[in-house]
Design a protein around this motif. Structure first.
Motif, mmCIF file in Angstrom:
data_model
loop_
_atom_site.group_PDB
_atom_site.id
_atom_site.type_symbol
_atom_site.label_atom_id
_atom_site.label_comp_id
_atom_site.label_asym_id
_atom_site.label_seq_id
_atom_site.Cartn_x
_atom_site.Cartn_y
_atom_site.Cartn_z
ATOM 1 N N GLU A 28 -73.723 3.590 -98.336
ATOM 2 C CA GLU A 28 -73.899 2.206 -97.686
ATOM 3 C C GLU A 28 -72.773 1.617 -96.714
ATOM 4 O OE1 GLU A 28 -75.215 -2.366 -98.895
ATOM 5 O OE2 GLU A 28 -74.278 -0.975 -100.247
ATOM 6 N N SER A 29 -72.896 1.286 -95.683
ATOM 7 C CA SER A 29 -71.903 0.826 -94.697
ATOM 8 C C SER A 29 -71.410 -0.754 -95.175
ATOM 9 C CB SER A 29 -72.448 0.871 -93.242
ATOM 10 O OG SER A 29 -71.373 0.755 -92.307
ATOM 11 N N ILE A 30 -70.324 -0.802 -95.243
ATOM 12 C CA ILE A 30 -69.676 -1.938 -95.710
ATOM 13 C C ILE A 30 -68.904 -2.695 -94.561
ATOM 14 C CG2 ILE A 30 -68.392 -3.443 -97.366
ATOM 15 C CD1 ILE A 30 -68.882 -1.119 -99.599
ATOM 16 N N PRO A 31 -69.280 -3.779 -93.854
ATOM 17 C CA PRO A 31 -68.277 -4.470 -92.922
ATOM 18 C C PRO A 31 -66.969 -4.930 -93.516
ATOM 19 C CG PRO A 31 -70.088 -5.801 -93.340
ATOM 20 C CD PRO A 31 -70.388 -4.712 -94.157
ATOM 21 N N ILE A 32 -65.848 -4.478 -92.894
ATOM 22 C CA ILE A 32 -64.552 -4.939 -92.990
ATOM 23 C C ILE A 32 -64.181 -5.779 -92.053
ATOM 24 C CG2 ILE A 32 -62.229 -4.610 -93.471
ATOM 25 C CD1 ILE A 32 -64.281 -3.528 -95.773
ATOM 26 N N HIS A 33 -64.289 -7.222 -92.243
ATOM 27 C CA HIS A 33 -64.055 -8.208 -91.306
ATOM 28 C C HIS A 33 -62.622 -8.335 -90.672
ATOM 29 C CE1 HIS A 33 -67.748 -9.259 -93.158
ATOM 30 N NE2 HIS A 33 -68.331 -9.277 -91.768
ATOM 31 N N GLY A 34 -62.358 -8.325 -89.522
ATOM 32 C CA GLY A 34 -60.948 -8.329 -88.894
ATOM 33 C C GLY A 34 -60.558 -9.617 -88.611
ATOM 34 N N ARG A 35 -59.645 -10.328 -88.822
ATOM 35 C CA ARG A 35 -59.108 -11.558 -88.371
ATOM 36 C C ARG A 35 -58.927 -11.679 -87.035
ATOM 37 N NH1 ARG A 35 -56.235 -10.433 -93.164
ATOM 38 N NH2 ARG A 35 -56.960 -11.565 -94.780
ATOM 39 N N TRP A 36 -58.927 -13.006 -86.353
ATOM 40 C CA TRP A 36 -58.866 -13.356 -84.828
ATOM 41 C C TRP A 36 -59.610 -12.473 -84.196
ATOM 42 C CZ3 TRP A 36 -53.968 -11.037 -87.436
ATOM 43 C CH2 TRP A 36 -53.254 -11.769 -87.987
ATOM 44 N N SER A 37 -59.232 -11.579 -83.235
ATOM 45 C CA SER A 37 -60.114 -10.978 -82.210
ATOM 46 C C SER A 37 -60.264 -9.496 -82.770
ATOM 47 C CB SER A 37 -59.599 -10.833 -80.723
ATOM 48 O OG SER A 37 -58.286 -10.272 -80.774
ATOM 49 N N PHE A 38 -59.922 -9.157 -83.874
ATOM 50 C CA PHE A 38 -60.175 -7.692 -84.322
ATOM 51 C C PHE A 38 -61.424 -7.498 -84.664
ATOM 52 C CE2 PHE A 38 -55.494 -7.999 -84.190
ATOM 53 C CZ PHE A 38 -54.993 -6.550 -83.963
ATOM 54 N N PRO A 39 -62.100 -6.197 -84.343
ATOM 55 C CA PRO A 39 -63.476 -5.886 -84.421
ATOM 56 C C PRO A 39 -63.716 -5.602 -85.772
ATOM 57 C CG PRO A 39 -62.361 -4.075 -83.569
ATOM 58 C CD PRO A 39 -61.151 -5.244 -83.591
ATOM 59 N N THR A 40 -64.904 -5.936 -86.219
ATOM 60 C CA THR A 40 -65.427 -5.590 -87.408
ATOM 61 C C THR A 40 -65.454 -4.004 -87.586
ATOM 62 O OG1 THR A 40 -66.814 -7.644 -87.945
ATOM 63 C CG2 THR A 40 -67.240 -5.734 -89.283
ATOM 64 N N LEU A 41 -64.942 -3.373 -88.848
ATOM 65 C CA LEU A 41 -65.134 -2.139 -89.027
ATOM 66 C C LEU A 41 -66.369 -1.967 -89.965
ATOM 67 C CD1 LEU A 41 -61.215 -1.326 -90.244
ATOM 68 C CD2 LEU A 41 -62.152 -1.661 -87.876
ATOM 69 N N GLN A 42 -67.060 -0.871 -89.564
ATOM 70 C CA GLN A 42 -68.162 -0.279 -90.434
ATOM 71 C C GLN A 42 -67.732 0.980 -91.166
ATOM 72 O OE1 GLN A 42 -70.833 -1.972 -90.902
ATOM 73 N NE2 GLN A 42 -70.394 -3.525 -89.275
ATOM 74 N N MET A 43 -67.601 0.650 -92.752
ATOM 75 C CA MET A 43 -66.944 1.559 -93.422
ATOM 76 C C MET A 43 -67.750 1.879 -94.484
ATOM 77 S SD MET A 43 -63.534 1.085 -95.345
ATOM 78 C CE MET A 43 -62.457 0.754 -93.872
ATOM 79 N N LYS A 44 -68.150 3.430 -94.499
ATOM 80 C CA LYS A 44 -68.803 3.778 -95.770
ATOM 81 C C LYS A 44 -67.839 4.239 -96.715
ATOM 82 C CE LYS A 44 -72.741 5.776 -93.134
ATOM 83 N NZ LYS A 44 -73.416 7.127 -93.021
ATOM 84 N N PRO A 45 -68.024 3.904 -98.151
ATOM 85 C CA PRO A 45 -66.990 4.267 -99.184
ATOM 86 C C PRO A 45 -66.543 5.609 -99.324
ATOM 87 C CG PRO A 45 -68.566 2.423 -99.834
ATOM 88 C CD PRO A 45 -69.234 2.884 -98.467
ATOM 89 N N ARG A 46 -67.418 6.558 -99.062
ATOM 90 C CA ARG A 46 -67.081 7.962 -99.246
ATOM 91 C C ARG A 46 -66.414 8.344 -98.008
ATOM 92 N NH1 ARG A 46 -72.434 11.529 -97.509
ATOM 93 N NH2 ARG A 46 -72.108 11.656 -95.317
ATOM 94 N N ASP A 47 -66.504 7.609 -96.876
ATOM 95 C CA ASP A 47 -65.537 7.983 -95.642
ATOM 96 C C ASP A 47 -64.193 7.478 -95.878
ATOM 97 O OD1 ASP A 47 -67.571 9.377 -94.458
ATOM 98 O OD2 ASP A 47 -68.415 7.633 -93.224
ATOM 99 N N ILE A 48 -63.833 6.348 -96.382
ATOM 100 C CA ILE A 48 -62.601 5.798 -96.550
ATOM 101 C C ILE A 48 -61.841 6.536 -97.702
ATOM 102 C CG2 ILE A 48 -63.199 4.135 -98.136
ATOM 103 C CD1 ILE A 48 -60.196 3.984 -95.597
ATOM 104 N N VAL A 49 -62.663 6.973 -98.711
ATOM 105 C CA VAL A 49 -62.045 7.966 -99.585
ATOM 106 C C VAL A 49 -61.319 9.255 -99.088
ATOM 107 C CG1 VAL A 49 -62.533 9.420 -101.680
ATOM 108 C CG2 VAL A 49 -63.273 6.886 -101.526
ATOM 109 N N LYS A 50 -62.362 9.818 -98.196
ATOM 110 C CA LYS A 50 -61.966 11.056 -97.520
ATOM 111 C C LYS A 50 -60.862 10.972 -96.805
ATOM 112 C CE LYS A 50 -63.750 14.640 -94.695
ATOM 113 N NZ LYS A 50 -65.127 15.121 -93.683
#
Length: 398
Positions: A28-50
């Motif tokens: 499942e894609s989880i949004p990691i929200h950036g502060r200020w003008s940084f974009p939201t990262l769409q992150m699948k847990p298996r991808d960040i682990v890899k």
């Protein structure tokens, strides 16, 4: 042989339904929200682990295995766990020999975030410190005789943070049996790498092992299904587990009575209160810890804060026999004031600062529990029992 028997007793192989839930959690894609003008990262847990694991291998930092921990693991094992699965806790079992290893792990996670930035972003101008300020909610490092671990929590505005925990040693890995589950992910991660063209099915999926660091897996799972609050040695838990215990009560869990297995309710609450006030002896520390817990665990659920603080107030009033009466009244006043503030913030009061709190006789208390009141019932009067002398904390909006 005894060790093998204990290992089997604390472990269990996931069935197909549990494997499917685990696959959903990791893909499942989880949004990691950036502060200020940084974009939201769409992150699948298996991808960040890899991404993290590959970089650790490049830096010659061995990862023995990766595990899913906490409420997400409980959700996989029992879909209707009642724990309110939010945070995604991923444990990297590794070796942290010195300060350099801690720093390397931190740099690896921040560098891995670059993989998830949109392609239009110029990544060469983004420094690790900038990424930390933009996407990291908190960082924790613990290094002492019994514990060597670090935690990096990635921000999500709805409270569904991705928490990456790097563990060399950790003496106490759980608070209660219902949150003691860890699922070993290596076989599933290997399946993702090797079976890109083959979908999992009931007859074709990896064997995945889960364990309970509480001890007995079937017993812990039974506690989860029955919503029982059971632990051992609560005095070993940082803060005694008091705040988590009250959160479980709020979610419909119950501690066993004297006749059932485990530490019965009255004794459990005394142990937890004692440890909480040992670890947080000053009023400022107690207030800061409560504020931090509310901010971390009630994102998007602000309406529940009043009921939670009401529950906490009752437990502390019943079980804080370790305190002098003056200290006991002081902490109850802190909780009561926070409860009223939480209620005011969630009502139609135009200015939360216009709240005055003072003592009045007990008739305003309903059934000895101020959580029975609602805004509609009492309109502009909120009360909270604070001690056994008949005094209550009365709050009026002015």
């Amino acid at each position: 042989m005894d060790e093998e028997r204990k290992e089997r007793k604390r472990s269990s192989v996931l069935n197909w339904e549990q494997v499917k839930r685990l696959d959903t959690v990791l893909t499942e894609s989880i949004p990691i929200h950036g502060r200020w003008s940084f974009p939201t990262l769409q992150m699948k847990p298996r991808d960040i682990v890899k991404a993290v694991r590959c970089r650790m291998a490049e830096q010659n930092i061995c990862v023995r295995e990766v595990r899913l921990n906490g409420s997400a693991a409980s959700h996989v094992l029992h879909e209707d766990s009642g724990l309110g699965y939010k945070d995604l806790d991923l444990i990297f079992c590794t070796k942290l020999k010195d300060e350099l290893d801690f720093q390397t792990v931190k740099d690896i996670v921040l560098d891995a975030l670059l993989d998830f930035l949109p392609e239009i972003v110029n990544k060469t101008k983004i420094t690790p410190s900038t990424l930390k300020e933009a996407y990291v909610q908190k960082m924790v490092k613990v290094c002492n005789d019994s514990d060597r671990w670090s935690l990096i929590s990635l921000s999500n505005n709805s409270g569904k943070n991705v928490e990456l925990k790097f563990v060399d040693s950790l003496r106490r890995q759980f608070e209660f049996s219902v949150d003691s589950f860890q699922i070993r992910l290596d076989s599933l991660l290997l399946f993702y790498e090797c079976s890109l063209e083959n979908l999992m099915s009931v007859s074709f999926h990896p064997s995945i092992l889960a364990e309970s660091v509480y001890g007995d897996f079937s017993e812990a799972l039974d506690h989860l299904r029955q919503r029982l609050i059971v632990t051992h040695n609560p005095e070993e838990i940082r803060g005694g587990g008091l705040l988590k215990y009250c959160h479980l009560l709020l979610r419909g869990f119950q501690a066993p009575n004297r006749q059932e297995k485990g530490i019965y309710r009255e004794l459990l609450q005394r142990y937890m209160c004692s440890r909480f006030f040992i670890d947080f002896p000053r009023a400022s520390e107690q207030h800061r810890k409560l504020e931090s817990y509310l901010q971390s665990h009630f994102v998007g659920q602000e309406e529940c804060k009043f009921a939670y603080l009401s529950m906490l107030h009752d437990v502390v009033r019943e079980s804080s026999m370790c305190l002098m009466n003056r200290e006991r009244c002081r902490v109850l006043e802190i909780i009561a004031a926070m409860a009223v503030r939480a209620l005011a913030e969630h009502s139609d009061v135009p200015n939360v600062e216009n709240v005055t709190c003072y003592y009045q006789p007990a008739p305003y208390v309903k059934d000895g529990n101020f959580s029975n009141y609602s805004v509609a019932q009492v309109q502009n009067v909120y009360t909270c029992e604070t001690d056994q002398s008949g005094q209550v904390w009365l709050c009026l909006f002015i």
